[in-house]
Design an enzyme around this catalytic site. Structure first.
Site, PDB file in Angstrom:
ATOM      1  N   GLU A   1       0.697  -1.377   0.049  1.00  0.00           N
ATOM      2  CA  GLU A   1      -0.141   0.140  -0.049  1.00  0.00           C
ATOM      3  C   GLU A   1       0.832   1.210   0.151  1.00  0.00           C
ATOM      4  O   GLU A   1       0.599   2.318  -0.612  1.00  0.00           O
ATOM      5  CB  GLU A   1      -0.915  -0.050   1.191  1.00  0.00           C
ATOM      6  CG  GLU A   1      -1.671   1.242   1.425  1.00  0.00           C
ATOM      7  CD  GLU A   1      -2.688   1.515   0.173  1.00  0.00           C
ATOM      8  OE1 GLU A   1      -3.373   2.695   0.264  1.00  0.00           O
ATOM      9  OE2 GLU A   1      -3.254   0.440  -0.402  1.00  0.00           O
TER      10      GLU A   1
ATOM     11  N   GLY B   1      17.826   7.506  -2.711  1.00  0.00           N
ATOM     12  CA  GLY B   1      18.705   7.280  -3.589  1.00  0.00           C
ATOM     13  C   GLY B   1      19.958   6.423  -2.883  1.00  0.00           C
ATOM     14  O   GLY B   1      20.944   6.427  -3.562  1.00  0.00           O
TER      15      GLY B   1
ATOM     16  N   GLY C   1      19.328   3.185  -1.471  1.00  0.00           N
ATOM     17  CA  GLY C   1      19.032   1.644  -1.584  1.00  0.00           C
ATOM     18  C   GLY C   1      18.291   1.211  -0.738  1.00  0.00           C
ATOM     19  O   GLY C   1      17.835   0.038  -0.524  1.00  0.00           O
TER      20      GLY C   1
ATOM     21  N   GLY D   1      14.870   1.964  -0.318  1.00  0.00           N
ATOM     22  CA  GLY D   1      13.447   1.419  -1.075  1.00  0.00           C
ATOM     23  C   GLY D   1      13.737  -0.039  -1.742  1.00  0.00           C
ATOM     24  O   GLY D   1      12.819  -0.775  -1.477  1.00  0.00           O
TER      25      GLY D   1
ATOM     26  N   ASN E   1       3.425   9.766 -11.354  1.00  0.00           N
ATOM     27  CA  ASN E   1       4.648   9.677 -10.569  1.00  0.00           C
ATOM     28  C   ASN E   1       5.785   9.066 -11.089  1.00  0.00           C
ATOM     29  O   ASN E   1       6.063   8.001 -11.109  1.00  0.00           O
ATOM     30  CB  ASN E   1       4.435   8.973  -8.910  1.00  0.00           C
ATOM     31  CG  ASN E   1       5.208   8.705  -8.151  1.00  0.00           C
ATOM     32  OD1 ASN E   1       6.518   9.505  -8.513  1.00  0.00           O
ATOM     33  ND2 ASN E   1       4.960   8.661  -6.909  1.00  0.00           N
TER      34      ASN E   1
ATOM     35  N   TYR F   1      10.614   1.680 -10.068  1.00  0.00           N
ATOM     36  CA  TYR F   1      10.126   0.174 -10.304  1.00  0.00           C
ATOM     37  C   TYR F   1      10.325  -0.348 -11.474  1.00  0.00           C
ATOM     38  O   TYR F   1      10.856  -1.703 -11.577  1.00  0.00           O
ATOM     39  CB  TYR F   1       8.564   0.234 -10.101  1.00  0.00           C
ATOM     40  CG  TYR F   1       8.099   0.953  -8.575  1.00  0.00           C
ATOM     41  CD1 TYR F   1       8.626   0.433  -7.503  1.00  0.00           C
ATOM     42  CD2 TYR F   1       7.110   1.830  -8.782  1.00  0.00           C
ATOM     43  CE1 TYR F   1       8.256   0.921  -6.455  1.00  0.00           C
ATOM     44  CE2 TYR F   1       6.370   2.338  -7.686  1.00  0.00           C
ATOM     45  CZ  TYR F   1       7.066   2.128  -6.479  1.00  0.00           C
ATOM     46  OH  TYR F   1       6.604   2.635  -5.326  1.00  0.00           O
TER      47      TYR F   1
END
Length: 119
Positions: free
Chosen positions: A45, A55, A57, A59, A86, A93
């Site tokens: 979610e 930036g 790493g 995520g 976005n 992704y």
């Protein structure tokens, strides 16, 4: 509130990214079900990293941890949505190999939901 649904109702789970034991990001997910797969899916979610730590790493690391959970628990799919405007997130992704699917998301909220029920 988020606390109610995560901690009391246990309808969602959260993992945190830490730097020096300080939370700098999180991923909140819940389970959905696919009749097509006949299996439970993980639906991410929200993925958030504090802007000053982006930036680095974090995520990607959170997504990898979630992917491990999907594999360990035998879920059918790991999915999420992203706002069409976005572009930085879409680029991120796609850079890690995630694929966009041909789905349109529909929803009712607030007055729209009440109006639909009452018509």
């Amino acid at each position: 509130s988020i606390e109610k649904w995560v901690f009391d109702e246990k309808q969602a789970e959260v993992i945190f990214a830490l730097e020096d034991d300080i939370p700098i990001g999180f991923a909140l997910y819940f389970l959905s079900f696919s009749t097509y797969l006949g299996n439970v899916n993980m639906h991410l979610e929200d993925l958030f990293i504090d802007p000053e730590y982006r930036g680095n790493g974090y995520g990607k690391a959170l997504l990898k941890e979630l992917a491990k959970i999907v594999l360990e628990r035998g879920y059918g799919r790991f999915e999420w949505t992203c706002l069409s405007w976005n572009q930085p997130s879409i680029d991120f992704y796609e850079s890690i190999g995630a694929k966009q699917k041909d789905w349109n998301v529909f929803h009712f909220t607030g007055d729209e939901l009440r109006n639909f029920v009452d018509e």
